[in-house]
Design a protein around this motif. Structure first.
Motif, PDB file in Angstrom:
ATOM      1  N   PHE A  61       0.872  -1.174   0.000  1.00  0.00           N
ATOM      2  CA  PHE A  61       0.000   0.000   0.000  1.00  0.00           C
ATOM      3  C   PHE A  61       0.908   1.223   0.000  1.00  0.00           C
ATOM      4  CE2 PHE A  61      -3.481   2.629   1.880  1.00  0.00           C
ATOM      5  CZ  PHE A  61      -4.444   2.327   0.952  1.00  0.00           C
ATOM      6  N   PHE A  62       0.874   1.983  -1.099  1.00  0.00           N
ATOM      7  CA  PHE A  62       1.825   3.077  -1.270  1.00  0.00           C
ATOM      8  C   PHE A  62       1.120   4.399  -1.558  1.00  0.00           C
ATOM      9  CE2 PHE A  62       3.966  -0.795  -2.658  1.00  0.00           C
ATOM     10  CZ  PHE A  62       5.151  -0.745  -1.937  1.00  0.00           C
ATOM     11  N   GLN A  63       1.847   5.481  -1.300  1.00  0.00           N
ATOM     12  CA  GLN A  63       1.379   6.794  -1.732  1.00  0.00           C
ATOM     13  C   GLN A  63       1.777   6.974  -3.190  1.00  0.00           C
ATOM     14  OE1 GLN A  63       3.309  10.451  -0.329  1.00  0.00           O
ATOM     15  NE2 GLN A  63       1.272  11.276   0.096  1.00  0.00           N
ATOM     16  N   VAL A  64       0.777   7.257  -4.023  1.00  0.00           N
ATOM     17  CA  VAL A  64       0.993   7.415  -5.464  1.00  0.00           C
ATOM     18  C   VAL A  64       0.724   8.870  -5.827  1.00  0.00           C
ATOM     19  CG1 VAL A  64       0.328   6.647  -7.762  1.00  0.00           C
ATOM     20  CG2 VAL A  64       0.318   5.021  -5.861  1.00  0.00           C
ATOM     21  N   LEU A  65       1.684   9.488  -6.509  1.00  0.00           N
ATOM     22  CA  LEU A  65       1.557  10.893  -6.924  1.00  0.00           C
ATOM     23  C   LEU A  65       1.229  10.970  -8.405  1.00  0.00           C
ATOM     24  CD1 LEU A  65       4.637  12.462  -5.073  1.00  0.00           C
ATOM     25  CD2 LEU A  65       2.245  12.486  -4.356  1.00  0.00           C
ATOM     26  N   TYR A  66       0.146  11.707  -8.726  1.00  0.00           N
ATOM     27  CA  TYR A  66      -0.234  11.974 -10.120  1.00  0.00           C
ATOM     28  C   TYR A  66      -0.044  13.478 -10.353  1.00  0.00           C
ATOM     29  CZ  TYR A  66      -2.887   7.745  -8.965  1.00  0.00           C
ATOM     30  OH  TYR A  66      -3.272   6.503  -8.520  1.00  0.00           O
ATOM     31  N   GLY A  67       1.155  13.882 -10.658  1.00  0.00           N
ATOM     32  CA  GLY A  67       1.410  15.314 -10.785  1.00  0.00           C
ATOM     33  C   GLY A  67       1.318  15.971  -9.424  1.00  0.00           C
ATOM     34  N   ASP A  68       0.334  16.882  -9.268  1.00  0.00           N
ATOM     35  CA  ASP A  68       0.140  17.569  -7.987  1.00  0.00           C
ATOM     36  C   ASP A  68      -0.845  16.838  -7.083  1.00  0.00           C
ATOM     37  OD1 ASP A  68       1.864  19.563  -8.839  1.00  0.00           O
ATOM     38  OD2 ASP A  68       0.233  20.756  -9.728  1.00  0.00           O
ATOM     39  N   ASP A  69      -1.471  15.810  -7.602  1.00  0.00           N
ATOM     40  CA  ASP A  69      -2.458  15.052  -6.827  1.00  0.00           C
ATOM     41  C   ASP A  69      -1.830  13.767  -6.297  1.00  0.00           C
ATOM     42  OD1 ASP A  69      -4.813  14.434  -5.654  1.00  0.00           O
ATOM     43  OD2 ASP A  69      -5.891  13.928  -7.490  1.00  0.00           O
ATOM     44  N   ASN A  70      -2.419  13.214  -5.238  1.00  0.00           N
ATOM     45  CA  ASN A  70      -1.877  11.971  -4.702  1.00  0.00           C
ATOM     46  C   ASN A  70      -2.979  11.162  -4.046  1.00  0.00           C
ATOM     47  OD1 ASN A  70      -1.681  12.130  -1.498  1.00  0.00           O
ATOM     48  ND2 ASN A  70      -1.308  14.191  -2.311  1.00  0.00           N
ATOM     49  N   SER A  71      -2.705   9.877  -3.846  1.00  0.00           N
ATOM     50  CA  SER A  71      -3.632   8.986  -3.156  1.00  0.00           C
ATOM     51  C   SER A  71      -2.862   7.783  -2.645  1.00  0.00           C
ATOM     52  CB  SER A  71      -4.752   8.526  -4.097  1.00  0.00           C
ATOM     53  OG  SER A  71      -4.233   7.664  -5.093  1.00  0.00           O
ATOM     54  N   ASN A  72      -3.450   7.059  -1.721  1.00  0.00           N
ATOM     55  CA  ASN A  72      -2.872   5.814  -1.232  1.00  0.00           C
ATOM     56  C   ASN A  72      -3.520   4.663  -1.995  1.00  0.00           C
ATOM     57  OD1 ASN A  72      -1.154   6.947   0.760  1.00  0.00           O
ATOM     58  ND2 ASN A  72      -2.910   7.228   2.113  1.00  0.00           N
ATOM     59  N   SER A  73      -2.728   3.864  -2.674  1.00  0.00           N
ATOM     60  CA  SER A  73      -3.252   2.829  -3.552  1.00  0.00           C
ATOM     61  C   SER A  73      -2.518   1.510  -3.350  1.00  0.00           C
ATOM     62  CB  SER A  73      -3.124   3.258  -5.027  1.00  0.00           C
ATOM     63  OG  SER A  73      -3.778   4.489  -5.253  1.00  0.00           O
ATOM     64  N   VAL A  74      -3.213   0.425  -3.744  1.00  0.00           N
ATOM     65  CA  VAL A  74      -2.619  -0.907  -3.705  1.00  0.00           C
ATOM     66  C   VAL A  74      -1.784  -1.113  -4.970  1.00  0.00           C
ATOM     67  CG1 VAL A  74      -3.076  -3.388  -3.705  1.00  0.00           C
ATOM     68  CG2 VAL A  74      -4.474  -1.852  -2.305  1.00  0.00           C
ATOM     69  N   VAL A  75      -0.539  -1.503  -4.801  1.00  0.00           N
ATOM     70  CA  VAL A  75       0.358  -1.767  -5.924  1.00  0.00           C
ATOM     71  C   VAL A  75       0.785  -3.231  -5.837  1.00  0.00           C
ATOM     72  CG1 VAL A  75       2.503  -1.157  -7.077  1.00  0.00           C
ATOM     73  CG2 VAL A  75       1.131   0.624  -5.959  1.00  0.00           C
ATOM     74  N   LEU A  76       0.649  -3.925  -6.958  1.00  0.00           N
ATOM     75  CA  LEU A  76       0.997  -5.345  -7.011  1.00  0.00           C
ATOM     76  C   LEU A  76       2.225  -5.537  -7.875  1.00  0.00           C
ATOM     77  CD1 LEU A  76       0.079  -8.280  -6.293  1.00  0.00           C
ATOM     78  CD2 LEU A  76      -1.126  -8.290  -8.483  1.00  0.00           C
ATOM     79  N   GLY A  77       3.273  -6.100  -7.279  1.00  0.00           N
ATOM     80  CA  GLY A  77       4.462  -6.458  -8.037  1.00  0.00           C
ATOM     81  C   GLY A  77       4.349  -7.901  -8.496  1.00  0.00           C
TER      82      GLY A  77
END
Length: 404
Positions: free
Chosen positions: A107-123
């Motif tokens: 569960f990581f903080q993901v930045l989209y330019g100036d916006d961000n959210s905490n999202s599930v990332v699957l490796g």
């Protein structure tokens, strides 16, 4: 009397006591609505289970670290994860296995330019797309070269693309996962949920070698998804996977496995059992309502026979036969149930529409459901109307005419 005349007389008699007829019909309405909703819910649950399993993938085994479940809790043999990327690569060599894909999830903080959210990332690896039956809405999936080179590329879910890149093409855009830049190469198609409940539309996929997770053991993974060749090979694959992992992990004799294997077929069977139990529960409610409504019809028809004794006597005195009287009262009971059945179907339709409006569960009414409701209502009318109608047909004209 012809059938049409009997039907007209039945409606005339019922309309003469509208309130009593309506209250009698209410039990049938509730019972039929329950039966129809039971059938609709049962079908909807089965469709929902099939849809969710289609998202998870077919003929699947889930291999997780730790000892098999005991007492509702999964115990690990030690603090070090027991599954590795090499285990997944070895599983891909088994003849009963179509594909095996390791997974690291965070569960990581993901930045989209100036916006961000905490999202599930699957490796993961490219095999995961085969195992889970995932397809691409646009762009390309992960490749073996991305895993070997630990390329910072990412595949995002369709909902992420729609909300974060509205009216823009996300392919080629850069976002940051835990502060590291990743280039979007594809958008995942479809909807549903993964095994841990994550919405597929919000999932993000990166090469397993590039996901910013530090594990206590090199190249360790959280779990491995395994897909058997076909349904017939599923049991063989489960046995082969267990034997291979025991051999690789040097587990011999009576030692307990440091992994556990979950067969998704058992999950499907559990879901089907839950759906069947739900249908049976609703069926019991519907049956009780129908029985109560049927008893009400029998009671009212007996009262009607008592009130119309002189009418019965006059009809039989001028030539009506006992079977004519039987048909008259039996038709009234069936008419009450049929009309109640139609209102019950209408009530069920409103219930289905109300559930569908929520958008969380989809139900449909099949023609077979309506046919079942009609047959049920007709059967209830015949069963509970037979005794009062039979009693009326056995009355003697002279005794009927003597009563006030």
């Amino acid at each position: 009397m012809s059938f049409a005349q009997v039907l007209v007389e039945a409606f005339r008699s019922l309309l003469a006591n509208r309130l009593r007829t309506s209250l009698t019909m209410l039990g049938i309405v509730i019972g039929i609505a329950s039966v129809v909703l039971m059938l609709a819910v049962g079908d909807a649950v089965r469709v929902f289970i099939d849809k969710e399993l289609a998202v998870l993938g077919s003929n699947q085994l889930i291999v997780q670290p730790g000892q098999p479940t005991e007492g509702g809790a999964r115990r690990r043999t030690n603090d070090s994860p027991s599954l590795t990327i090499e285990d997944a690569e070895a599983l891909n060599t088994l003849p009963s296995v179509r594909s095996a894909a390791p997974a690291l999830q965070g569960f990581f903080q993901v930045l989209y330019g100036d916006d961000n959210s905490n999202s599930v990332v699957l490796g993961t690896t490219p095999e995961m797309f085969t195992v889970r039956n995932w397809t691409m809405e646009r762009g390309v999936p992960l490749a073996d070269t991305d895993v070997r080179s630990a390329n910072r590329v990412i595949v995002i879910g369709s909902r992420v693309a729609a909300t974060r890149y509205y009216r823009r093409d996300p392919i080629g855009q850069t976002l940051r996962v835990d502060g590291r830049p990743f280039t979007i190469i594809g958008v995942l198609a479809g909807s549903g949920r993964t095994l841990d409940g994550t919405d597929l539309g919000e999932l993000m996929l990166v090469p397993i070698t590039a996901i910013p997770i530090r594990m206590p053991r090199p190249r360790a993974v959280h779990y491995i998804n395994v897909q058997a060749r076909d349904e017939r090979s599923l049991k063989d694959a489960e046995v082969d996977v267990a034997e291979l992992l025991r051999d690789r992990h040097r587990i011999t004799g009576e030692r307990i496995d440091d992994f556990q294997i979950t067969n998704l077929a058992s999950i499907a069977a559990t879901g089907a059992t839950i759906g069947a139990g739900l249908s049976i529960g609703l069926g019991v409610v519907g049956a009780i309502s129908l029985i109560v409504g049927g008893i009400g019809i029998m009671n009212i028809m007996l009262v009607s026979v008592s009130e119309r004794v002189r009418e019965i006597g006059i009809r039989m005195a001028i030539g009506a036969q006992p079977h004519h009287v039987l048909a008259q009262f039996l038709t009234e009971a069936v008419v009450i149930c049929l009309i109640g059945g139609l209102f019950g179907v209408a009530l069920a339709v409103l219930g289905v529409l109300g559930v569908n409006q929520t958008g969380k569960f989809t139900m449909t009414l099949a023609p077979s459901h309506v046919l079942t409701a009609v047959l049920f209502s007709t059967g209830v009318g015949l069963f509970f109307g037979w005794y009062p109608a039979r009693r009326a047909s056995k009355l003697l004209p002279i005794e009927c005419l003597r009563q006030d």
